[in-house]
Scaffold this active site. Structure first.
Site, PDB file in Angstrom:
ATOM      1  N   GLU A   1       8.237  -7.873   9.611  1.00  0.00           N
ATOM      2  CA  GLU A   1       7.982  -6.592  10.277  1.00  0.00           C
ATOM      3  C   GLU A   1       6.763  -6.707  11.187  1.00  0.00           C
ATOM      4  OE1 GLU A   1       7.087  -3.562   7.426  1.00  0.00           O
ATOM      5  OE2 GLU A   1       6.451  -2.127   8.949  1.00  0.00           O
TER       6      GLU A   1
ATOM      7  N   ASP B   1       6.191  -4.574   4.931  1.00  0.00           N
ATOM      8  CA  ASP B   1       5.051  -4.011   4.207  1.00  0.00           C
ATOM      9  C   ASP B   1       5.530  -3.202   3.014  1.00  0.00           C
ATOM     10  OD1 ASP B   1       3.244  -5.093   5.944  1.00  0.00           O
ATOM     11  OD2 ASP B   1       3.203  -3.347   7.269  1.00  0.00           O
TER      12      ASP B   1
ATOM     13  N   ASP C   1       5.274  -0.308   2.022  1.00  0.00           N
ATOM     14  CA  ASP C   1       5.069   1.125   2.242  1.00  0.00           C
ATOM     15  C   ASP C   1       6.393   1.746   2.684  1.00  0.00           C
ATOM     16  OD1 ASP C   1       5.441   0.322   4.829  1.00  0.00           O
ATOM     17  OD2 ASP C   1       3.364   0.578   5.443  1.00  0.00           O
TER      18      ASP C   1
ATOM     19  N   ASP D   1       7.510   2.738   5.573  1.00  0.00           N
ATOM     20  CA  ASP D   1       8.122   2.138   6.761  1.00  0.00           C
ATOM     21  C   ASP D   1       8.805   0.822   6.416  1.00  0.00           C
ATOM     22  OD1 ASP D   1       7.607   4.075   8.567  1.00  0.00           O
ATOM     23  OD2 ASP D   1       5.657   3.262   9.186  1.00  0.00           O
TER      24      ASP D   1
END
Ligand code: 0R9
Length: 693
Positions: free
Chosen positions: A478, A555, A557, A559
């Site tokens: 990412e 990541d 998280d 997203d």
């Protein structure tokens, strides 16, 4: 009752009988991961359902107990406990003898349903303990085992009586053996899905599900992951759900759905009862979609085969056909499905000609044309079916094909002759599909012939030097910044890096030409080297795969989870074999870096909050420095190598879509237009999402 574990003649026979199961569990239950573990429940459940099919059982209770064991109870006749010709109770023989796929050999106990294998001895062999209680003839009998070895002493070969009752039935409690299974925590989502499916297929049955485990509450649930060999973890639907929950959260936000009443619709006590059977099943599968026809239902018998079918068209461009034989889901299809499809295509073409939609000069509709938009369940009952295929879920019995075709032809002709509006609506769907198919065939030929598939459409792929697919790995990373760190930190010999920017296209919502026009997707297809499959074409060839590990590196998280979902949806739709063959992984970057103060103290990477909490409980805050990684892009190349790239130290989760149907249903539901089911899903799974605060 004295419990012994003596090696008398009985137990020696038992050991000989069940030892192959403990030596090669995979051969009997398909593996020792989450799939095999949950299979134990299904084996016992199936025997209870068998008793229902025989006409003696109306209720089944499945309980995931607080201690981690599982109890299945039915209100049938009760397992036979009388003296078997082997000189011990029939129950003992059933629980300790490996039946080579057939029924319990004594004709006297043959169920009239006669449909399932008898997996209870296999479950017994793979359980650290198992208790069988039988209510029969006014008495309660109890027997118990440890790893398949009886621990209850028999009196003259018969089971001890432990109580009186007016009821009848069988209750089996078993604890999966942690010497056998990688993890022993049952996946309630899978079990509930299976129970619901069983209820749809058996409308007169009621199934009570209970989850009494500590972590079953949506607010405190924690996945009990344990790393397997080489630090890899199995990544099932729960983990996929985490990403999907994040995806759903995003979508919901954007639709400004209200967040009132934060209650999950999924509790710990659920009753599955579906008196409308297959009709309710199709209605549930089509929930949230625009329907184009009414429900079409038929049931009849031809030869030895009982055929039941229900289908309905929705405004969608794909077919969704589920086949069952004797309540067993036939994931790989088989003769019953072929029989239905063949006869159905003939029928629709014949009506299209009769109604003047197809002229003599016109080509027939293809099979997929006639089924696009169709959601269908075909459930047959067939004595002694033969299964083949990779997972032994493809029905091979040739007779079933003719029988299903015969019933389908007769029943649907009868129906369509009386419901001309419905057949017109179905033909309109076929016309639309044929038109799109022709346009797509053209687009595809153009795309391939003009060689528009440049190898690396966005010029970001960092290739590796090795050409040995077994050794090679590709990280889908990412963001450019993490891509840069990974590019510098990797081992260039066998690790390729493909940075992707932001969120890739949602393939669930896009047409095929849009999918193929997407630079990130084209680069993935080209880098993997094995083509792709979709509605009308299948160029996929797993033998050409260039990287045996495809690793999503995003990541930890919301997203990142969203990107994982979009990537997994792409793989699931266009390259499902990558998942079925275990080539797709998700990397687990650490969340925290703890640097203890003092000389020679080594920095510690922590992968989740639990680990950190544990550390904090035992260490004063003044004794260490804590850093939370905000994203992969923050890590410098050596950090990234040490924590996420180095095969010796990293942690990967393998993506295993054990229940592809469930994944597909969830994916569709999340991408669909109906907010309510999505909201329910979020409330149920929100606790699993690691949201960066
Ligand atoms: C809780 C899970 N239930 C079971 O495993 C179960 C097996 C079983 C059974 C019979 C009745 N109830 C059952 N529950 C049964 C009884 C009689 C005849 N056939 C079946 C009878 O009373 O005459 N099974 C007995 C043998 C078998 N099932 C099997 F081994 F063939 F599967």
């Amino acid at each position: 009752m004295a419990k012994t574990q003596t090696y008398n003649a009985d137990s020696i026979t038992v050991l000989e009988g069940l030892e192959p199961v403990r030596t090669r569990p995979g051969m009997y239950i398909g593996g020792v991961g989450a799939k095999g573990l949950n299979h134990l429940v299904y084996e016992i459940l199936d025997n209870a359902v068998d008793e229902h099919l025989a006409g003696y059982c109306s209720e089944i209770r499945v309980t995931l107990e607080k201690d981690g064991s599982c109890t299945v109870q039915d209100n049938g006749r009760g397992l036979p406990v009388d003296m078997h010709q082997k000189g011990v109770s029939a129950e003992r023989v059933i629980m300790t003898t490996l039946h080579a796929g057939g029924k319990f050999d004594n004709q006297a106990y043959k169920t009239s349903g006669g449909l399932h294998g008898v997996g209870s001895s296999v479950v017994n062999a793979l359980s650290s303990r198992m208790t069988v209680e039988v209510a029969r003839d006014g008495k309660i009998y109890r027997d118990s085992y440890s790893r398949g070895i009886p621990v209850t002493e028999l009196k003259d070969g018969l089971l001890p009586v432990v109580g009186k009752t007016r009821q009848t039935g069988t209750r089996i409690n078993f604890m999966p053996d942690d010497e056998i299974f990688e993890k022993t925590v049952f996946k309630s989502e899978w079990i509930k899905s299976r129970l619901h499916e069983t209820a749809y297929l058996n409308p007169e049955l009621t199934i009570f599900f209970r989850d009494l485990r500590e972590f079953s509450s949506p607010h405190v649930h924690q996945e009990a992951f344990t790393a397997g060999e080489d630090g890899q973890m199995s990544f099932g639907l729960d983990a996929l759900s985490r990403a999907q929950a994040a995806e759903a959260t995003e979508q919901l936000k954007s639709q400004q759905a209200d967040a009132e009443e934060g209650q999950s619709s999924v509790g710990e006590d659920i009753v599955f009862h579906e008196p409308e059977g297959l009709k309710a099943y199709i209605t549930a599968l089509n929930k949230g979609q625009e329907t184009v026809t009414p429900l079409i239902y038929f049931k009849d018998r031809s030869g030895d085969t009982e055929v039941e079918c229900c289908f309905q068209y929705v405004d969608a461009f794909e077919e969704n056909i589920h086949g069952f034989c004797n309540n067993i889901f036939t994931q790989e299809g088989g003769t019953h499905i072929t029989g239905f499809k063949t006869r159905y295509t003939q029928l629709i073409n014949s009506y299209a000609k009769q109604l003047g939609v197809l002229k003599d000069k016109d080509a027939n509709f293809t099979g997929p044309d006639t089924r696009n938009g169709m959601t269908c369940v075909i459930a047959i009952k067939y004595r002694d079916p033969i299964f083949e295929g990779q997972t032994k879920t493809k029905l091979a019995s040739a007779e079933a094909s003719n029988d299903v075709a015969a019933v389908t032809g007769e029943k649907l002709e009868h129906y369509f002759d009386r419901n001309v509006e419905t057949i017109r609506a179905i033909i309109a769907c076929a016309e639309k599909s044929a038109k799109i198919r022709k346009a797509e065939e053209k687009a595809r030929t153009n795309m391939l012939s003009k060689n528009k598939f440049s190898f690396d459409s966005n010029g970001k792929l960092k290739v590796c030097t090795s050409k040995d697919p077994e050794k090679c790995e590709i990280f889908i990373v990412e963001g450019d910044s993490a891509g840069g760190s990974a590019g510098n930190g990797r081992n260039r010999e066998f690790q390729a890096i493909l940075p992707i920017r932001g969120k890739i296209l949602n393939v669930e919502k896009a047409s095929i030409d849009k999918v193929l026009a997407n630079a990130e997707i084209r680069t993935m297809i080209n880098s993997f080297g094995c083509g792709f499959s979709e509605g009308y074409g299948n160029d996929f060839d797993i033998t050409k795969l260039r990287y045996h590990k495809i690793i999503l590196m995003t990541d930890a998280d919301v997203d990142g989870s969203h990107i994982d979902t979009l990537l997994l949806t792409f793989f699931y739709r266009f390259m499902p074999e990558l998942i079925y063959n275990g080539h797709v992984y998700v990397s687990m970057p650490p969340l925290y870096l703890v640097t203890p103060r003092g000389k020679n103290a080594k920095p510690l990477y922590m992968y989740n909050d639990r680990e950190l909490q544990k550390y904090q409980q035992n260490h004063e805050p003044s004794t260490y420095e804590l850093k939370r990684f905000k994203g992969l892009g923050e890590m410098d190349p050596p950090d990234l190598w040490a924590t996420t790239l180095d095969p010796e130290r990293r942690v990967l989760k393998r993506v295993e879509i054990e229940d592809a149907r469930l994944a597909s249903e969830v994916t569709e539901m999340l991408m669909g237009s109906d907010v309510a089911p999505r909201r329910d899903f979020i409330y149920t799974h929100a606790h699993e999402a690691q949201i960066d605060t």
